[in-house]
Design an enzyme around this catalytic site. Structure first.
Site, PDB file in Angstrom:
ATOM      1  CB  ALA A 114      -0.961  -0.148   0.671  1.00 39.23           C
TER       2      ALA A 114
ATOM      3  CD  GLN B 168       1.627  -7.550   0.635  1.00 40.38           C
ATOM      4  OE1 GLN B 168       1.245  -5.636   0.575  1.00 40.38           O
ATOM      5  NE2 GLN B 168       1.903  -8.387   0.722  1.00 40.38           N
TER       6      GLN B 168
ATOM      7  CG  ASP C 143      -3.557   1.093  -7.558  1.00 38.81           C
ATOM      8  OD1 ASP C 143      -2.424   0.449  -8.254  1.00 38.81           O
ATOM      9  OD2 ASP C 143      -3.403   1.217  -5.710  1.00 38.81           O
TER      10      ASP C 143
ATOM     11  CG  HIS D 259      -4.406  -9.320  -2.562  1.00 40.78           C
ATOM     12  ND1 HIS D 259      -3.736  -7.983  -1.427  1.00 40.78           N
ATOM     13  CD2 HIS D 259      -4.124  -9.887  -2.411  1.00 40.78           C
ATOM     14  CE1 HIS D 259      -3.203  -8.552  -0.706  1.00 40.78           C
ATOM     15  NE2 HIS D 259      -3.090  -9.700  -0.946  1.00 40.78           N
TER      16      HIS D 259
ATOM     17  CB  CYS E  89     -22.220 -11.508 -14.608  1.00 34.76           C
ATOM     18  SG  CYS E  89     -23.471 -12.411 -14.283  1.00 34.76           S
TER      19      CYS E  89
ATOM     20  CB  CYS F 126     -23.696 -15.573 -18.219  1.00 32.37           C
ATOM     21  SG  CYS F 126     -23.255 -13.258 -17.952  1.00 32.37           S
TER      22      CYS F 126
ATOM     23  CB  CYS G  94     -26.384 -10.040 -15.167  1.00 33.28           C
ATOM     24  SG  CYS G  94     -25.253 -10.232 -16.326  1.00 33.28           S
TER      25      CYS G  94
ATOM     26  CG  ASN H  81       7.117   0.258   5.144  1.00 35.03           C
ATOM     27  OD1 ASN H  81       6.714   0.679   4.369  1.00 35.03           O
ATOM     28  ND2 ASN H  81       7.259  -0.192   6.035  1.00 35.03           N
TER      29      ASN H  81
END
Length: 250
Positions: free
Chosen positions: A24, A101, A104, A119, A127, A130, A147, A212
């Protein structure tokens, strides 16, 4: 800090194949809210962990969609972290793979080609019955998860790993192949709170760099060859400056 950036530059330029594993912290400079903040408060009386499940989508599709609209930005732009990683691949001529991870899609938007999203990606929806596919823009425009096919009673859901679901085995397999073939692993902006990330770092045999905003409360899975604690914007801005100063033609 300058010496650390010089060392980071040296590690990258001396590497043949690099894996960037991003969390993140790589995307928050783009204005995105991290999951810890999103999940710290209830929404319409529900715990976010309960909302982000397949069962909740089936029972409360409108609330799920409202939660997505209010908590996930889909118009965010890549920040300097995404852009410099893309430059390392495309302009520094390094063999780069990204394992992220994040959901976006900002690495691809910045121009990175080899991206494994463990992820999933919130911009892609399908859907449940289908398997018809839609973009998040189409979902938001319709403002419904039902749908479009009149013969289908399914609901659209994002192509991400929801709570209670397992990782895509092929994505993990391909990610591990890349890790095993690389000589440098650069981990960016993660608390290392998933087993995959922990094991990826612990088992990596090459050079390991950890970037970090601040040190973790617990020790890293293995000793890092380099640790830099600062805002990723600062780290990658300075890395870009070093590259331009060296004026190397890769």
């Amino acid at each position: 800090m300058t010496n650390n950036i010089e060392t980071l530059f040296k590690i990258i330029t001396q590497s043949n194949k690099i894996v960037f594993l991003t969390g993140a912290g790589a995307s928050t400079p783009s204005g995105l809210t991290d999951f810890e903040s999103i999940y710290s408060k209830k929404f319409r009386g529900f715990n976010p962990e309960d909302i982000m499940t397949k069962g909740f989508i089936e029972q409360n599709p409108s609330i799920f969609l409202e939660f997505i609209k209010q908590n996930f930005s889909y118009n965010a732009q890549p920040n300097i972290c995404h852009k410099i990683i893309s430059e390392i691949e495309n302009n520094w001529n390094k063999d780069v793979c990204i394992i992220t991870q994040n959901i976006d899609g900002l690495h691809q938007k910045a121009g990175s080609k080899k991206v494994y999203e463990i992820h999933g990606n919130i911009k892609n929806w399908y859907c449940t019955d289908c398997k018809d596919k839609k973009s998040i823009d189409q979902i938001l425009k319709s403002n419904s998860l039902n749908c479009n096919d009149k013969n289908c009673n399914g609901l659209y859901r994002p192509n991400i790993i929801l709570y209670g679901e397992t990782f895509n085995s092929m994505t993990l397999k391909l990610s591990n192949i890349q890790l095993n073939a690389s000589d440098t692993l650069i981990v960016i902006g993660t608390r290392i709170n998933t087993m995959f990330t922990y094991q990826a770092i612990k088992n990596f045999k090459g050079k390991f760099v950890f970037l970090n905003k601040k040190p973790l409360n617990e020790s890293l899975p293995r000793k890092a060859d380099l640790e830099i604690y600062d805002d990723v914007k600062n780290i990658f801005s300075q890395l870009s400056e070093v590259y331009n100063e060296k004026n190397l033609d890769y």
